[in-house]
Design a protein around this motif. Structure first.
Motif, PDB file in Angstrom:
ATOM      1  N   ASN A 283       5.928 -41.883 -13.760  1.00  0.00           N
ATOM      2  CA  ASN A 283       5.376 -42.886 -14.666  1.00  0.00           C
ATOM      3  C   ASN A 283       3.882 -43.004 -14.389  1.00  0.00           C
ATOM      4  N   PRO A 284       3.070 -42.028 -14.845  1.00  0.00           N
ATOM      5  CA  PRO A 284       1.637 -42.020 -14.518  1.00  0.00           C
ATOM      6  C   PRO A 284       0.917 -43.266 -15.026  1.00  0.00           C
ATOM      7  N   PRO A 285      -0.029 -43.790 -14.245  1.00  0.00           N
ATOM      8  CA  PRO A 285      -0.735 -45.008 -14.640  1.00  0.00           C
ATOM      9  C   PRO A 285      -1.466 -44.903 -15.976  1.00  0.00           C
ATOM     10  N   GLN A 286      -1.915 -43.695 -16.340  1.00  0.00           N
ATOM     11  CA  GLN A 286      -2.649 -43.563 -17.607  1.00  0.00           C
ATOM     12  C   GLN A 286      -1.737 -43.561 -18.831  1.00  0.00           C
ATOM     13  N   TRP A 287      -0.425 -43.428 -18.628  1.00  0.00           N
ATOM     14  CA  TRP A 287       0.552 -43.509 -19.718  1.00  0.00           C
ATOM     15  C   TRP A 287       1.671 -44.450 -19.299  1.00  0.00           C
ATOM     16  N   PRO A 288       1.372 -45.708 -19.043  1.00  0.00           N
ATOM     17  CA  PRO A 288       2.353 -46.596 -18.400  1.00  0.00           C
ATOM     18  C   PRO A 288       3.542 -46.937 -19.300  1.00  0.00           C
ATOM     19  N   ARG A 289       4.701 -46.969 -18.685  1.00  0.00           N
ATOM     20  CA  ARG A 289       5.932 -47.402 -19.332  1.00  0.00           C
ATOM     21  C   ARG A 289       6.714 -48.255 -18.336  1.00  0.00           C
ATOM     22  N   SER A 290       7.772 -48.843 -18.797  1.00  0.00           N
ATOM     23  CA  SER A 290       8.668 -49.569 -17.912  1.00  0.00           C
ATOM     24  C   SER A 290       9.482 -48.566 -17.103  1.00  0.00           C
ATOM     25  N   ASN A 291       9.483 -48.726 -15.780  1.00  0.00           N
ATOM     26  CA  ASN A 291      10.312 -47.857 -14.961  1.00  0.00           C
ATOM     27  C   ASN A 291      11.794 -48.015 -15.303  1.00  0.00           C
ATOM     28  N   VAL A 292      12.180 -49.217 -15.670  1.00  0.00           N
ATOM     29  CA  VAL A 292      13.569 -49.445 -16.073  1.00  0.00           C
ATOM     30  C   VAL A 292      13.895 -48.587 -17.289  1.00  0.00           C
ATOM     31  N   GLU A 293      12.989 -48.558 -18.259  1.00  0.00           N
ATOM     32  CA  GLU A 293      13.213 -47.754 -19.459  1.00  0.00           C
ATOM     33  C   GLU A 293      13.252 -46.263 -19.132  1.00  0.00           C
ATOM     34  N   ILE A 294      12.344 -45.801 -18.276  1.00  0.00           N
ATOM     35  CA  ILE A 294      12.325 -44.386 -17.919  1.00  0.00           C
ATOM     36  C   ILE A 294      13.645 -43.975 -17.272  1.00  0.00           C
ATOM     37  N   TYR A 295      14.108 -44.771 -16.344  1.00  0.00           N
ATOM     38  CA  TYR A 295      15.351 -44.419 -15.652  1.00  0.00           C
ATOM     39  C   TYR A 295      16.541 -44.454 -16.610  1.00  0.00           C
ATOM     40  N   ARG A 296      16.616 -45.486 -17.427  1.00  0.00           N
ATOM     41  CA  ARG A 296      17.753 -45.579 -18.357  1.00  0.00           C
ATOM     42  C   ARG A 296      17.739 -44.441 -19.359  1.00  0.00           C
ATOM     43  N   ALA A 297      16.574 -44.171 -19.935  1.00  0.00           N
ATOM     44  CA  ALA A 297      16.486 -43.121 -20.951  1.00  0.00           C
ATOM     45  C   ALA A 297      16.736 -41.740 -20.350  1.00  0.00           C
ATOM     46  N   THR A 298      16.262 -41.520 -19.136  1.00  0.00           N
ATOM     47  CA  THR A 298      16.472 -40.222 -18.499  1.00  0.00           C
ATOM     48  C   THR A 298      17.939 -40.004 -18.173  1.00  0.00           C
ATOM     49  N   ILE A 299      18.591 -41.003 -17.632  1.00  0.00           N
ATOM     50  CA  ILE A 299      20.013 -40.842 -17.320  1.00  0.00           C
ATOM     51  C   ILE A 299      20.830 -40.692 -18.600  1.00  0.00           C
ATOM     52  N   ASP A 300      20.462 -41.422 -19.654  1.00  0.00           N
ATOM     53  CA  ASP A 300      21.117 -41.216 -20.952  1.00  0.00           C
ATOM     54  C   ASP A 300      20.955 -39.760 -21.394  1.00  0.00           C
TER      55      ASP A 300
END
Length: 338
Positions: free
Chosen positions: A17-34
């Protein structure tokens, strides 16, 4: 080296989750596992997880925990570590967490181990980099003996344990142990103590050494494997469009690794500019399905790879960006190898 094993296909994730393209870590983990759940439905065979520490882009530090989350959501796909940096960990804790993952997944663990190189990690964990090799050797011995069901006392140079055993034991009686590295020493270690050699990029000389070492030790090559692939091989019906979307993100990842290797006194990965020609020169590709098929065939022929894998999501892009890649791999590329 050609073996009798069919080629399997995997995806590699780091949850960055690079600082220059910030997202919610919760969203990244959920979307990746999906996405991993969907990849299993599409017919992918493996998912590989990556580990680094103290990175401001939240590079995943806890791959076995992630693996357990994936195991709980999937039924068939194998779950591997590419790779767990063993000298930074307590090997008994690694064995316990890995065995737990194997139990939750009903025997789908692929445990990949590496020696590590990133300077900040050894400083942070207060581990002398000069001790890496001996810590690796001791750790592998401890893990293998625990997996084998032994109860024992261990007194080594770096680790000491009294009357230890592994409970619960892994489902697999001999869990697959993969050894990584970009050195002759690492490759020989893989042939000597591991099930397979795992790496990425231009590994032909290392692959030849691995197969030679397997033969020299009197082992059956068909009982061993190489997991490898291009650093990036994304498939698209419109590669030009995809290059425009991904080039900055691919260069970001490449340049992070280049800095880490340089700081460690290694030149395996070099810095790169964010343009297609420069990235392709460094092993990053976005191509149409027909070209991907030929590239994979060439790579496999050169290395004897039987477990093909590559990064799935460029750092900073939403995981769904890779959906086209997954769908095309499943519908047009993987069938060419079945």
């Amino acid at each position: 080296m050609n073996t009798t094993r069919p080629l399997s296909f995997g995806l590699w994730y780091d949850f960055r989750n690079p600082p220059q393209w910030p997202r919610s870590n919760v969203e990244i983990y959920r979307a990746t596992i999906d996405q991993i759940v969907r990849s299993e439905e599409l017919g992918f065979d493996d998912v590989w997880l990556s580990e680094h520490h103290f990175c401001d882009d939240s590079y995943s530090p806890s791959m076995l925990a992630i693996g357990c989350a994936i195991a709980a959501r999937t039924q068939r796909i194998r779950i591997g570590t590419s790779v767990l940096l063993l000298p930074l960990h307590d090997p008994v804790r690694v064995a316990e967490d890995a065995a737990t993952l194997d139990v939750i997944s009903n025997g789908r663990l692929e445990l990949g181990l590496g020696i590590g190189y990133k300077v900040e990690e050894f400083i942070g964990f207060n581990v002398d980099p000069k001790e890496r090799a001996q810590r690796m050797e001791e750790g592998i011995e401890i893990i293998k003996r625990l997996f084998a069901g032994e109860r024992f006392t261990f007194k080594g140079k770096h680790y000491t344990y009294n009357d230890i055993a592994l409970y619960p034991g892994p489902v697999q009686k001999e869990p697959k142990l993969w050894i990584a590295g970009f050195s002759n020493v690492a490759v020989r270690r893989a042939a000597r103590v591991g099930y397979g050699y795992i790496a990425t990029g231009p590994i032909s000389p290392f692959a030849k050494l691995f197969w030679d070492e397997v033969k020299n030790q009197g082992k059956d090559p068909n009982q061993h494997e190489i997991a490898g692939g291009y650093m990036w091989l994304q498939v698209s019906k419109d590669p030009t469009k995809r290059w425009h979307e991904a080039k900055d993100h691919l260069a970001y990842q490449q340049n992070c690794y280049a800095k880490w290797f340089k700081d460690a006194g290694m030149g395996f990965i070099q810095p790169v500019e964010a343009n297609r020609a420069a990235l392709e020169e460094k092993g990053c590709f976005i191509v149409e399905p027909a070209q991907a098929i030929e590239m994979i065939k060439d790579y496999v022929a050169q290395t004897g790879t039987t477990r093909w894998y590559t990064w799935a999501v460029p750092a900073g892009l939403h995981p769904t960006w890779a959906n086209e890649h997954l769908e095309l791999m499943a519908s047009e590329v993987i069938p060419a190898f079945r």
